[in-house]
Design a protein around this motif. Structure first.
Motif, PDB file in Angstrom:
ATOM      1  N   ALA A  20       0.959  -1.260  -0.069  1.00  0.00           N
ATOM      2  CA  ALA A  20       0.141  -0.054   0.099  1.00  0.00           C
ATOM      3  C   ALA A  20       0.843   1.335   0.043  1.00  0.00           C
ATOM      4  O   ALA A  20       0.381   2.382  -0.516  1.00  0.00           O
ATOM      5  N   GLU A  21       2.084   1.244   0.580  1.00  0.00           N
ATOM      6  CA  GLU A  21       2.957   2.327   0.497  1.00  0.00           C
ATOM      7  C   GLU A  21       3.573   2.705  -0.624  1.00  0.00           C
ATOM      8  O   GLU A  21       4.096   1.970  -1.325  1.00  0.00           O
ATOM      9  N   PRO A  22       3.385   3.984  -0.776  1.00  0.00           N
ATOM     10  CA  PRO A  22       3.919   4.467  -2.251  1.00  0.00           C
ATOM     11  C   PRO A  22       5.371   4.817  -1.942  1.00  0.00           C
ATOM     12  O   PRO A  22       5.943   4.989  -0.956  1.00  0.00           O
ATOM     13  N   SER A  23       6.128   4.814  -3.276  1.00  0.00           N
ATOM     14  CA  SER A  23       7.517   4.805  -2.987  1.00  0.00           C
ATOM     15  C   SER A  23       7.782   6.506  -3.104  1.00  0.00           C
ATOM     16  O   SER A  23       6.854   7.221  -3.467  1.00  0.00           O
ATOM     17  N   GLY A  24       9.167   6.724  -3.061  1.00  0.00           N
ATOM     18  CA  GLY A  24       9.559   8.462  -2.669  1.00  0.00           C
ATOM     19  C   GLY A  24       9.144   8.855  -4.361  1.00  0.00           C
ATOM     20  O   GLY A  24       8.433  10.147  -4.093  1.00  0.00           O
ATOM     21  N   ARG A  25       9.263   8.138  -5.091  1.00  0.00           N
ATOM     22  CA  ARG A  25       9.120   8.873  -6.513  1.00  0.00           C
ATOM     23  C   ARG A  25       7.634   8.927  -6.871  1.00  0.00           C
ATOM     24  O   ARG A  25       7.156   9.947  -7.221  1.00  0.00           O
ATOM     25  N   GLU A  26       6.905   8.030  -6.411  1.00  0.00           N
ATOM     26  CA  GLU A  26       5.467   8.252  -6.567  1.00  0.00           C
ATOM     27  C   GLU A  26       4.813   9.287  -5.848  1.00  0.00           C
ATOM     28  O   GLU A  26       3.822   9.839  -6.151  1.00  0.00           O
ATOM     29  N   LEU A  27       5.290   9.427  -4.550  1.00  0.00           N
ATOM     30  CA  LEU A  27       4.801  10.599  -3.665  1.00  0.00           C
ATOM     31  C   LEU A  27       5.064  11.533  -4.342  1.00  0.00           C
ATOM     32  O   LEU A  27       4.335  12.640  -4.272  1.00  0.00           O
ATOM     33  N   ALA A  64       5.738  12.717  -7.415  1.00  0.00           N
ATOM     34  CA  ALA A  64       4.813  12.941  -8.630  1.00  0.00           C
ATOM     35  C   ALA A  64       3.428  13.382  -8.061  1.00  0.00           C
ATOM     36  O   ALA A  64       2.786  14.086  -8.757  1.00  0.00           O
ATOM     37  N   ALA A  65       2.842  12.502  -7.176  1.00  0.00           N
ATOM     38  CA  ALA A  65       1.718  13.010  -6.825  1.00  0.00           C
ATOM     39  C   ALA A  65       1.408  14.499  -6.112  1.00  0.00           C
ATOM     40  O   ALA A  65       0.528  15.064  -6.601  1.00  0.00           O
ATOM     41  N   TRP A  66       2.565  14.799  -5.332  1.00  0.00           N
ATOM     42  CA  TRP A  66       2.641  16.408  -5.035  1.00  0.00           C
ATOM     43  C   TRP A  66       2.987  17.511  -6.215  1.00  0.00           C
ATOM     44  O   TRP A  66       2.078  18.282  -6.541  1.00  0.00           O
ATOM     45  N   ARG A  67       3.746  16.909  -7.110  1.00  0.00           N
ATOM     46  CA  ARG A  67       3.672  17.642  -8.486  1.00  0.00           C
ATOM     47  C   ARG A  67       2.383  17.702  -9.065  1.00  0.00           C
ATOM     48  O   ARG A  67       2.100  18.796  -9.727  1.00  0.00           O
ATOM     49  N   LEU A 114      -3.150  11.968  -0.847  1.00  0.00           N
ATOM     50  CA  LEU A 114      -1.750  12.410  -0.354  1.00  0.00           C
ATOM     51  C   LEU A 114      -1.725  12.443   1.128  1.00  0.00           C
ATOM     52  O   LEU A 114      -0.665  11.838   1.694  1.00  0.00           O
ATOM     53  N   VAL A 115      -2.615  12.941   1.804  1.00  0.00           N
ATOM     54  CA  VAL A 115      -2.693  13.014   3.325  1.00  0.00           C
ATOM     55  C   VAL A 115      -2.562  11.619   3.903  1.00  0.00           C
ATOM     56  O   VAL A 115      -1.881  11.119   4.722  1.00  0.00           O
TER      57      VAL A 115
END
Length: 665
Positions: free
Chosen positions: A440-447, A449-452, A650-651
């Motif tokens: 379930a936990e996203p990778s740093g890259r995915e996170l 990208a979500a913020w962007r 995101l939260v």
């Protein structure tokens, strides 16, 4: 149908013939006294004579830019029989290839033979392959309930898997063509995919289909696809399990989407068949008969990919054969597909990847485990588009299978190697979901990208909020209003009430439309069902205003998208554009205070009296200014809802990472 009977066409078919929307045809019917009278159907779903419609459209200059295919299809449809129309389309394709061909290869009625000749003539004029593809697609849509086809994206994925998994060169003689087999080919989707995925190679395609009409259409499809290429095709009409037309043939890859749950597959007469090297398939396991049929035709190192229902992976009756497939290394991988990948669309089907041992035992590592891939997370939800997210699904599955023969390679999330010792228990269950879990936990890259993705969305919302904040409202004399009921009496709009449909549900096809209900509005707002157009009393089209007439789901909007049927407590308002702006009307109606005043207030299930809803009484020019603001407000609300979902995800993800102690220094 007699050749003298008029060929019926619906409003939707007339719209296709003329290249316009259905609303335009309805307007022609109202405005032109010369428009042909209906010859059948109902007031809601009328039917007209094709000949009269064609004559009227030509006389009124509405066929200038439309080809003859749309005019031709209703005549094929009017043949009545599925087989007759299918064989006629296949015969037309044969004559397109060979203009001098005389006489049909199959026995057709005089009417069907004449129609095939006309279609061939049209194809030579407007494009043979384009004409055939058009007629085939219409035929498939018309008979969708009677047919089970393999969607092109799934067929392409299966072909690519088989080509990638087979051991190159194993069992082949110098200069020999790559051979492909599909023993239950239908209209040729899988065979066509193999040709397209291996474009440029010398191929030999063997296919079999027990239905003569489907076999003829598959042959026609492949003839177009292979023209000018070094590809040999052979399509046999036979039951591959009972009367194998390619007995003794060995192929490099095999693809199959076999019929499911057929108890009468030949269990008794095939009990001693030599193909059952892994055991006689139980009467209730016909799918395992197809699996062994494919393996019996593979060369050493050859690969097969077959679509199977999920129960085959775990049913008690088939555990002995599953165990043998695992022990011998024949079953190399199982991929769980998202629901909607193929018929039946409600089921998460599976791909079984099979391979025979190569001649050279060092070509690939000895099978000590099985690759199980859970791709169900690529299902498409909350959208009107059908099928899964094909592009990421394809990339994920191919990425996982690239590691099939590389035991030390990393696997993507959702794929796992399971040792044979763990699978060879009392159940021999190879269901991917039991072993392959998605982190379930996203990778740093995915996170990141979500913020962007979130930043521009929130910035856009801020700009829109600033523009809306600049609106000024006067506190002068209250504006005059009028009711929807009065507007109906004045002819400024028409009002229709959605109803319960007669047939309840339908399969996707030419005559089916989405069905929207109040329950849908209380979930994701998207239609959850399908009905046949003829059974739906009220169908809204683009530009119509839809109002939900119940307090708990009260809203109003301008319909955009394909024609949609309305269920109970939903209302369709069609405006006279010379008197009312649809977006102005929807904006006035959707005001919460309007719904409260027209409701009964007894409970959240109370109904709203649509005729009592109030609308500002303004000239058309002033309505347009209001309509622009109403649209901006609705757009802001829609984007706000999408942003809310993005921010909530995101939260949630960041909170999980923090709670797990993932904060860096």
């Amino acid at each position: 149908m007699s050749t003298t009977d008029p060929i019926p066409v619906s409003l939707a078919e007339i719209a296709r013939i003329a290249g316009v929307g259905r609303a335009a045809v309805s307007n022609w019917r109202r405005r032109h006294d010369s428009f042909p009278a209906r010859i059948g159907g109902t007031d809601v779903s009328p039917q007209f004579s094709l000949a009269e419609i064609e004559r009227w459209l030509r006389d009124n200059g509405k066929l200038d830019s439309i080809g003859g295919r749309e005019l031709l299809w209703p005549r094929f449809d009017a043949l009545g029989s599925r087989d007759e129309s299918g064989l006629a389309i296949a015969e037309a394709a044969r004559r397109m290839h060979s203009p001098r061909a005389r006489g049909s290869r199959t026995k057709l009625t005089a009417e069907a033979d004449e129609l095939a000749a006309e279609a061939a003539k049209l194809g030579r004029k407007e494009g043979a392959r384009e004409t055939f593809d058009f007629l085939l697609q219409r035929w498939l849509e018309t008979h969708v309930r009677q047919l089970s086809t393999t969607p092109p994206p799934l067929a392409a994925l299966m072909a690519r898997i088989a080509l990638g998994v087979r051991v190159d060169g194993s069992g082949e003689e110098a200069g020999e063509k790559l051979t492909v087999l599909d023993p239950a080919c239908g209209t040729g989707h899988l065979a066509a995919a193999a040709v397209q995925e291996d474009a440029g190679s010398a191929l030999s395609v063997l296919a079999c289909e027990r239905d003569p009409a489907l076999a003829a259409l598959a042959s026609a499809r492949l003839a177009f696809l292979t023209a000018g290429h070094d590809i040999r095709t052979e399509i046999a009409t036979a039951d591959a399990l009972r009367e194998d037309p390619f007995s003794g043939a060995r192929v490099d890859i095999a693809l199959c989407n076999p019929p499911f749950n057929e108890r009468d597959w030949g269990y008794a007469e095939l009990a001693t068949d030599q193909r059952w090297t892994h055991g006689l398939p139980p009467r209730t396991e016909p799918e395992l008969a197809w699996v062994q049929h494919l393996l019996a035709h593979l060369r050493p190192g050859g690969a097969a990919v077959v679509v199977l229902p999920p129960a085959v992976a775990s049913r008690k009756a088939g555990r002995r054969i599953r165990g043998s497939l695992l022990r011998t290394g024949a079953l190399r991988a199982v991929v769980a597909l998202p629901p909607g990948s193929a018929q039946p669309h409600s089921v998460s089907l599976q791909l079984w990847v099979l391979r025979t041992a190569p001649d050279d035992p060092t070509a690939v590592p000895a099978a000590q485990d099985v690759l199980l891939v859970d791709a169900t997370r690529f299902a498409r939800t909350g959208t009107r588009e059908s099928g899964p997210h094909w592009e990421p699904l394809r990339a994920f599955v191919l990425s996982a299978l690239e590691a099939l023969d590389r035991p030390d390679a990393d696997l993507p999330d959702g794929a796992v190697r399971v040792p044979l010792i763990e699978l060879l228990d009392d159940e021999v269950d190879v269901t991917p979901g039991r072993y392959a879990s998605v982190t379930a936990e996203p990778s740093g890259r995915e996170l990141a990208a979500a913020w962007r993705e979130a930043v521009p969305v929130l910035t856009d919302l801020a700009r829109r909020a600033e523009r809306l904040s600049e609106l000024r409202f006067s506190a002068g004399t209250p504006q005059t209003t009028t009711s929807v009921g009065d507007l109906v009496k004045a002819g400024a709009l028409s009002l229709r009430s959605g109803q319960q449909t007669a047939d309840g549900a339908a399969a996707p096809g030419r005559d089916s439309v989405p069905l929207l209900t109040v329950a849908d509005l209380l979930t994701d707002g998207n239609p959850s069902g399908l009905v046949t157009a003829g059974s739906a009393p009220v169908i809204v089209e683009e530009g119509d205003v839809v109002v939900a007439g119940v307090v708990r789901a009260y809203r109003a909007w301008v319909h955009e998208g394909p024609p949609t049927a309305l269920g109970p407590q939903l209302y369709a308002l069609r405006v006279d554009s010379a008197k009312l702006n649809a977006y102005f009307l929807a904006g006035c109606l959707r005001a919460p205070s309007n719904g409260r005043q027209a409701g009964t207030h007894a409970s959240s299930s109370s109904r709203v009296d649509i005729r009592r809803l109030q609308v500002l009484h303004l000239p058309l020019r002033e309505q347009e200014a209001y309509a622009e603001v109403f649209r901006g407000l609705r757009d802001f609300e829609t984007r706000l809802g999408a942003a809310e979902g993005l921010v909530r995800r995101l939260v949630s993800d960041v909170s999980d990472l923090l709670a797990a102690g993932g904060l860096g220094g």
